[in-house]
Design a protein around this motif. Structure first.
Motif, PDB file in Angstrom:
ATOM      1  N   UNK A 450      40.688  38.044  20.310  1.00 62.01           N
ATOM      2  CA  UNK A 450      41.141  38.856  19.171  1.00 62.01           C
ATOM      3  C   UNK A 450      42.109  39.925  19.672  1.00 62.01           C
ATOM      4  N   UNK A 451      43.301  39.931  19.115  1.00 64.45           N
ATOM      5  CA  UNK A 451      44.265  40.936  19.541  1.00 64.45           C
ATOM      6  C   UNK A 451      43.871  42.290  18.955  1.00 64.45           C
ATOM      7  N   UNK A 452      43.808  43.278  19.765  1.00 69.82           N
ATOM      8  CA  UNK A 452      43.508  44.626  19.281  1.00 69.82           C
ATOM      9  C   UNK A 452      42.101  45.098  19.571  1.00 69.82           C
ATOM     10  N   UNK A 453      41.187  44.192  19.849  1.00 75.73           N
ATOM     11  CA  UNK A 453      39.850  44.597  20.269  1.00 75.73           C
ATOM     12  C   UNK A 453      38.813  44.498  19.187  1.00 75.73           C
ATOM     13  N   UNK A 454      38.809  45.483  18.266  1.00 73.00           N
ATOM     14  CA  UNK A 454      37.761  45.497  17.253  1.00 73.00           C
ATOM     15  C   UNK A 454      37.959  44.345  16.273  1.00 73.00           C
ATOM     16  N   UNK A 455      36.854  43.710  15.902  1.00 73.78           N
ATOM     17  CA  UNK A 455      36.916  42.663  14.888  1.00 73.78           C
ATOM     18  C   UNK A 455      35.623  42.719  14.083  1.00 73.78           C
ATOM     19  N   UNK A 456      35.596  41.997  12.969  1.00 69.28           N
ATOM     20  CA  UNK A 456      34.410  42.046  12.102  1.00 69.28           C
ATOM     21  C   UNK A 456      33.825  40.657  11.926  1.00 69.28           C
ATOM     22  N   UNK A 457      32.603  40.626  11.399  1.00 70.91           N
ATOM     23  CA  UNK A 457      31.972  39.323  11.177  1.00 70.91           C
ATOM     24  C   UNK A 457      32.737  38.534  10.116  1.00 70.91           C
ATOM     25  N   UNK A 474      31.000  47.157  25.531  1.00 72.09           N
ATOM     26  CA  UNK A 474      31.699  47.473  24.285  1.00 72.09           C
ATOM     27  C   UNK A 474      30.971  46.980  23.042  1.00 72.09           C
ATOM     28  N   UNK A 475      29.797  46.413  23.200  1.00 75.19           N
ATOM     29  CA  UNK A 475      29.079  45.920  22.034  1.00 75.19           C
ATOM     30  C   UNK A 475      29.596  44.576  21.549  1.00 75.19           C
ATOM     31  N   UNK A 476      29.024  44.127  20.418  1.00 71.15           N
ATOM     32  CA  UNK A 476      29.302  42.774  19.925  1.00 71.15           C
ATOM     33  C   UNK A 476      30.653  42.646  19.242  1.00 71.15           C
ATOM     34  N   UNK A 477      31.141  43.740  18.676  1.00 66.57           N
ATOM     35  CA  UNK A 477      32.287  43.627  17.771  1.00 66.57           C
ATOM     36  C   UNK A 477      33.560  44.188  18.387  1.00 66.57           C
ATOM     37  N   UNK A 478      33.643  44.082  19.700  1.00 72.20           N
ATOM     38  CA  UNK A 478      34.861  44.459  20.396  1.00 72.20           C
ATOM     39  C   UNK A 478      35.230  43.326  21.349  1.00 72.20           C
ATOM     40  N   UNK A 479      36.415  42.802  21.171  1.00 69.45           N
ATOM     41  CA  UNK A 479      36.868  41.692  22.010  1.00 69.45           C
ATOM     42  C   UNK A 479      37.821  42.228  23.077  1.00 69.45           C
ATOM     43  N   UNK A 480      37.485  41.961  24.334  1.00 68.25           N
ATOM     44  CA  UNK A 480      38.211  42.573  25.446  1.00 68.25           C
ATOM     45  C   UNK A 480      39.649  42.078  25.536  1.00 68.25           C
ATOM     46  N   UNK A 481      40.477  42.916  26.128  1.00 65.88           N
ATOM     47  CA  UNK A 481      41.881  42.533  26.329  1.00 65.88           C
ATOM     48  C   UNK A 481      41.998  41.554  27.488  1.00 65.88           C
ATOM     49  N   UNK A 482      41.242  41.822  28.541  1.00 68.54           N
ATOM     50  CA  UNK A 482      41.319  40.953  29.717  1.00 68.54           C
ATOM     51  C   UNK A 482      39.964  40.875  30.384  1.00 68.54           C
ATOM     52  N   UNK A 483      39.677  39.688  30.916  1.00 63.70           N
ATOM     53  CA  UNK A 483      38.469  39.531  31.729  1.00 63.70           C
ATOM     54  C   UNK A 483      38.735  38.416  32.737  1.00 63.70           C
ATOM     55  N   UNK A 484      38.208  38.581  33.939  1.00 56.38           N
ATOM     56  CA  UNK A 484      38.408  37.537  34.938  1.00 56.38           C
ATOM     57  C   UNK A 484      37.144  37.398  35.771  1.00 56.38           C
ATOM     58  N   UNK A 485      36.919  36.203  36.295  1.00 57.72           N
ATOM     59  CA  UNK A 485      35.779  35.947  37.162  1.00 57.72           C
ATOM     60  C   UNK A 485      36.292  35.389  38.482  1.00 57.72           C
ATOM     61  N   UNK A 486      35.908  36.036  39.578  1.00 58.76           N
ATOM     62  CA  UNK A 486      36.406  35.639  40.901  1.00 58.76           C
ATOM     63  C   UNK A 486      35.239  35.443  41.849  1.00 58.76           C
ATOM     64  N   UNK A 487      35.326  34.437  42.693  1.00 56.17           N
ATOM     65  CA  UNK A 487      34.224  34.198  43.641  1.00 56.17           C
ATOM     66  C   UNK A 487      34.724  34.244  45.078  1.00 56.17           C
TER      67      UNK A 487
END
Ligand SMILES: *[C@@H]1O[C@H](CO)[C@@H](O)[C@H](O)[C@H]1NC(C)=O
Ligand SMILES: *[C@@H]1O[C@H](CO)[C@@H](O)[C@H](O)[C@H]1NC(C)=O
Ligand SMILES: *[C@@H]1O[C@H](CO)[C@@H](O)[C@H](O)[C@H]1NC(C)=O
Length: 494
Positions: A450-457, A474-487
């Motif tokens: 979701x662009x912008x972060x906050x979204x609703x059901x 950030x709770x359930x109703x905030x979609x992150x701008x970036x996330x990465x997983x590194x091993x």
């Protein structure tokens, strides 16, 4: 090239038609101008509460602990004093991913040609079966039309004969003759109209097949043109390679960019992005979200093989910018089972704030056990979603959102802990991506972007928190701008 595109489109459409009823999604432009948590009430989602008296929840199933024990690596030697930046050797490599064409004369195909090859082979069987189906029909038709011609001929002959014989007696015979004439006319009409129309239909089918063949020939021609030159990757791959990114780092590959790795001698080398600067480098990127450019609502097979874009050349002449991708469960499993492995999950919100979660141990089992997740040894400031679940929830509700020990689920393969076997209760269908869903999640890095972060059901496809969520930050109703997983192989630093 156009025909190739058309072909490709056709195949894609065919493929899309046999897709499951998963609602595909595009980016939602409205995500940016709405506020989800307008003020007071925090609606913690993620879990699927029990229906009173009708359901029970049990999370007990056997799951192997993460691979521990002695590391393959010792601490890094102290780096030599820096005297002038070493320049890394690089060379453009012909892309080795070709495959041989079905007809040997046509040699080796570019990697893109492999797609074409598959398409061609598929088309060829199609055409073959149509021709095979047509053949007996044509034979039948020609046989029966021969018979009828003969019949009509003999009929005409006998008619003539009778007309001659009964010339004098025409009154008596006329009735009979009339009937014979009627039949004659009827059969003649049949021969004149019905058969031509059948033949016209067949002609049409043949024309279509001919057209198809022409298209294929054109596509082959275009492909041949493209394959005249050996294919080059868009940006050069560093010569230095290794088992994984830590190995590459120790062999001198200390720039963050795309590398080829080969975990063992039986594995074909493949491209990955290595982060060689964060926490002293050696990190192999297995998951990355940063702009919503890649759809993560995918099938089991795609999550197994991996998808997305490994890296881009942003103008420096090498692939130093990672794209959005999922490395693939088979590869992740293989690398994490080689020895103790740690994972670093970094995330960023839409204001640029950054946090991370790190687990000292991280192992993914093989496909035979549905890629069970095992982690241990949390540190960081994002919150321990994998082991503790969502801190917004309590008791059993919280337990439902723990990811450790869960199997991997996709919308076409349900292994979650939400009423197993009930097709209407599948976390992956509702929450947007493939993941180690429990019942269902506290972290959802492969969710909908979701662009912008906050979204609703109301904005979510199923009213659930299907965004790129890390609930303990950030709770359930905030979609992150970036996330990465590194091993990285775990080793005690000196
Ligand atoms: C965005 O939402 C507004 C109302 O909130 C609506 O009028 C508009 O059509 C929406 N735009 C899109 C692209 O959905
Ligand atoms: C949205 O949230 C921001 C920051 O929390 C706030 O400043 C703004 O007033 C909110 N807008 C609406 C429409 O609620
Ligand atoms: C679990 O969640 C449901 C609904 O969200 C709520 O009614 C129930 O009280 C919760 N249970 C606990 C122990 O918090």
């Amino acid at each position: 090239m156009k025909t190739l595109l058309v072909l490709y489109l056709c195949v894609y459409v065919a493929w899309a038609q046999d897709n499951l009823d998963y609602d595909d999604y595009g980016t939602d432009a409205n995500a940016s101008n709405k506020n989800a948590t307008t003020g007071t009430s925090v609606d913690a989602r993620g879990h699927r509460p029990l229906m009173k008296g009708r359901e029970s929840y049990s999370r007990n199933r056997y799951s192997p602990p993460p691979v521990g024990g002695v590391s393959r690596y010792r601490g890094r030697p102290t780096p030599a004093p820096v005297g002038g930046q070493q320049v890394q050797e690089k060379e453009p490599q012909p892309d080795a991913g070709g495959c041989t064409h079905a007809s040997e004369m046509m040699g080796v195909l570019c990697p893109t040609g492999c797609e074409l090859k598959t398409t061609l082979l598929k088309q060829e069987t199609d055409v073959k079966t149509s021709i095979n189906q047509l053949k007996p029909q044509v034979d039948d038709l020609s046989r029966s039309s021969n018979n009828i011609f003969n019949y009509v001929n003999s009929m005409s002959n006998s008619l003539r004969e009778r007309q001659r014989v009964f010339n004098d007696n025409s009154r008596v015979v006329s009735q009979y003759t009339d009937r014979v004439e009627e039949q004659h006319a009827y059969i003649k009409e049949t021969v004149d109209t019905l058969f031509p129309s059948n033949i016209r239909v067949l002609q049409g089918v043949l024309d279509k097949i001919r057209l198809k063949i022409q298209k294929l020939e054109k596509a082959i021609q275009a492909q041949k043109e493209e394959c005249k030159e050996p294919c080059k990757t868009k940006c050069p791959i560093p010569v230095v390679s290794g088992k994984e990114c830590e190995d590459i780092f120790r062999r001198g590959g200390q720039d963050s960019q795309m590398y080829l790795i080969q975990p063992d001698a039986f594995t074909t080398p493949y491209k990955v992005y290595c982060d060689q600067s964060t926490q002293n480098g050696g990190w192999l990127l297995i998951q990355n979200r940063l702009d919503g450019s890649v759809d993560f609502g995918r099938r089991w097979d795609e999550y197994r093989r991996g998808f997305g874009n490994i890296a881009f050349d942003a103008g420096k002449g090498h692939c130093e910018t990672p794209g959005e991708y999922w490395l693939g469960n088979d590869r992740i499993s293989q690398v994490t089972k080689m020895g103790p492995t740690e994972i670093l999950i970094e995330m960023e919100d839409w204001t640029g704030a950054k946090v991370n979660a790190q687990y000292r141990q991280f192992t993914i089992q093989s496909e035979a056990s549905n890629y069970v997740l095992a982690v241990d040894g949390y540190s960081g400031n994002a919150g321990n979603c994998f082991l503790e679940g969502s801190l917004e929830l309590f008791g059993e509700n919280r337990t439902m959102t723990i990811h450790n020990g869960m199997m991997f689920s996709t919308y076409d393969r349900d292994n979650d802990n939400w009423n197993p076997g009930d097709p209407s209760k599948q976390c992956s269908r509702e929450d947007g991506g493939g993941w180690w869903y429990n019942r269902c999640h506290s972290a959802n890095p492969n969710g909908r972007y979701y662009i912008g972060g906050a979204y609703t059901s109301q904005m979510a496809k199923h009213g659930t928190d299907d965004g790129v969520v890390w609930m303990n930050w950030k709770g359930s109703w905030y979609s992150l701008k970036a996330i990465s997983m590194k091993i990285r192989p775990y080793f005690a630093s000196r």
